[in-house]
Enzyme design. Sequence first.
Site, PDB file in Angstrom:
ATOM      1  N   GLU A 172       0.839  -1.209   0.000  1.00  0.00           N
ATOM      2  CA  GLU A 172       0.000   0.000   0.000  1.00  0.00           C
ATOM      3  C   GLU A 172       0.866   1.248   0.000  1.00  0.00           C
ATOM      4  O   GLU A 172       0.823   2.065   0.926  1.00  0.00           O
ATOM      5  CB  GLU A 172      -0.965  -0.010   1.196  1.00  0.00           C
ATOM      6  CG  GLU A 172      -2.004  -1.112   1.103  1.00  0.00           C
ATOM      7  CD  GLU A 172      -3.111  -1.000   2.147  1.00  0.00           C
ATOM      8  OE1 GLU A 172      -2.906  -0.324   3.161  1.00  0.00           O
ATOM      9  OE2 GLU A 172      -4.172  -1.615   1.946  1.00  0.00           O
ATOM     10  N   GLU A 361      -5.369  -8.397  -1.259  1.00  0.00           N
ATOM     11  CA  GLU A 361      -6.032  -8.249   0.044  1.00  0.00           C
ATOM     12  C   GLU A 361      -7.484  -7.929  -0.189  1.00  0.00           C
ATOM     13  O   GLU A 361      -7.811  -7.047  -0.998  1.00  0.00           O
ATOM     14  CB  GLU A 361      -5.429  -7.094   0.865  1.00  0.00           C
ATOM     15  CG  GLU A 361      -4.098  -7.368   1.469  1.00  0.00           C
ATOM     16  CD  GLU A 361      -3.651  -6.271   2.431  1.00  0.00           C
ATOM     17  OE1 GLU A 361      -4.519  -5.641   3.071  1.00  0.00           O
ATOM     18  OE2 GLU A 361      -2.439  -6.049   2.509  1.00  0.00           O
TER      19      GLU A 361
HETATM   20  C1  BG6 Z   1      -4.310  -3.107   4.725  1.00  0.00           C
HETATM   21  C2  BG6 Z   1      -2.969  -3.603   5.180  1.00  0.00           C
HETATM   22  O1  BG6 Z   1      -4.316  -1.753   4.939  1.00  0.00           O
HETATM   23  O2  BG6 Z   1      -5.446  -3.487   5.386  1.00  0.00           O
HETATM   24  C3  BG6 Z   1      -3.007  -4.761   6.149  1.00  0.00           C
HETATM   25  O3  BG6 Z   1      -2.107  -3.872   4.111  1.00  0.00           O
HETATM   26  C4  BG6 Z   1      -4.183  -4.596   7.089  1.00  0.00           C
HETATM   27  O4  BG6 Z   1      -1.780  -4.812   6.797  1.00  0.00           O
HETATM   28  C5  BG6 Z   1      -5.459  -4.591   6.278  1.00  0.00           C
HETATM   29  O5  BG6 Z   1      -4.220  -5.522   8.110  1.00  0.00           O
HETATM   30  C6  BG6 Z   1      -6.737  -4.493   7.083  1.00  0.00           C
HETATM   31  O6  BG6 Z   1      -6.682  -3.462   7.995  1.00  0.00           O
HETATM   32  P1  BG6 Z   1      -6.967  -3.721   9.536  1.00  0.00           P
HETATM   33  O7  BG6 Z   1      -6.712  -2.440  10.213  1.00  0.00           O
HETATM   34  O8  BG6 Z   1      -8.376  -4.161   9.625  1.00  0.00           O
HETATM   35  O9  BG6 Z   1      -6.005  -4.764   9.944  1.00  0.00           O
END
Ligand code: BG6
Length: 464
Positions: A172, A361
């Site tokens: 990101e 993701e």
């Molecule tokens: C993304 C990141 O921003 O979102 C991850 O690359 C992160 O590291 C994921 O865990 C989800 O965000 P969160 O705060 O729910 O863990």
Amino acid sequence: MTAFPKSFLWGGAIAANQVEGAWLEEGKGVSTSDIQPHGVLGAAKERAEGESCIKDVAIDFYHRYPQDIELFAEMGFRCLRVSIAWTRIFPQGDEQEPNEAGLAYYDRLFDELARHNIRPMVTLSHFEMPLGLVKNYGGWSDRRVIGYFERYARCVFERYQHKVKLWLTFNEINMALHSPLTGIGLEGSPDEGEIYQAVHHQLVASSLAVKACHEIVPDARIGNMLLGGLMYPLTCKPEDMLKTWEKNNGWLFFGDVQCRGSYPGYMLRYFREKGIQLNITESDAEILKNTVDFISFSYYTTGCATTDEELNEKIRGNVLSMVSNPHLPSSEWGWQIDPTGLRIILNMLWDRYQKPLFIVENGLGAKDSPEADGTVNDDYRIRYLNDHLVQVGEALKDGVDVMGYTSWGPIDLVSASKAEMSKRYGFIYVDLDDQGNGTLARSRKNSFYWYREVIATDGASLKP
Ligand code: BG6
């Protein structure tokens, strides 16, 4: 009939600082993540003697990876996205020689994946960098950090050239704008000019990593990684549309540099009008021409843009400065749920770059309540993932080249934003609470069996 090709890389994604623990084991140095005990949104805090943080042990993946990988294999994973903790390899960041114990650890991890026919996809830097580089150089504001990163990247490409064929540079990368310490190692409250200069150094470093990867592992592919922050206009007023274009350019700018190899005109105009003068050398401009082979991105939510000052005032200070969409439901954490947006963003990126895409993701962070017998009925998670994957199928039918899908947190892990355990994404439940109490035992949720079926049928079991 399924739109998903046999070669589609199904799997999951995790990050070192959110799963490994072992924060000082086998020579590891302290990272920026280690001084963010309350996550990337919390204040940074150096440790007092004896003070601990949930990430110190996390889910203990550092020691339990064989067992976890076995569970991933049981689901049929073809790919696991992991990250290397830079501080395991170069603990302070500026050493001449790497830490052999750290290198050996990832050898064992990749060997274990190979035993199960799971392809690793490796992020070089996922929300962490050596604290030494922050304290002694001011993070990415210092050009010398480019060289230290390149040394690290070359070192791991050399070492794992026969084991890893899919690489990502910075997780990101556009997060730098929202959390400068997390993204670019800047402490305090840097101004925009300082942020974009550090971003520039990181973009150059990303291109150097691409170049090095192509030289050292010619049969590998290396991508960038964007936080896919898709915005819609709140109304059909042309001004709202223009605002939306600007907002989307805020994150697409990173993709433009990494995929097209130079700064886009709209960004140069932005810098001019803001009085931001970046130091971009001729050699930097040459290096940026080393563009990525594919584009990866995270996708969780979408938001709206508007010129309405009152609404904009309300969201000032929010991480992504998005106005809510009145047509979408939200998760328990207030993230709006928008499966259709995934098809839109896939088409948008494909139209813009014509490079293969990888969703690295996506997932639903939710509270789970295990039954007395340990089962977790996470139908809400199944619904979320099903609906998003259906849209990936639609994008494939649209002709978009999608390499794969790794859902976020296939095993429960420490959340990035607030370092919580209660925000769970996994198919595999981990017995650990927000205070760090629990046995760390793993168990299969209902979604575990559901995802296994989706992979086994190449997506044919998805429900439109
Ligand atoms: C993304 C990141 O921003 O979102 C991850 O690359 C992160 O590291 C994921 O865990 C989800 O965000 P969160 O705060 O729910 O863990």
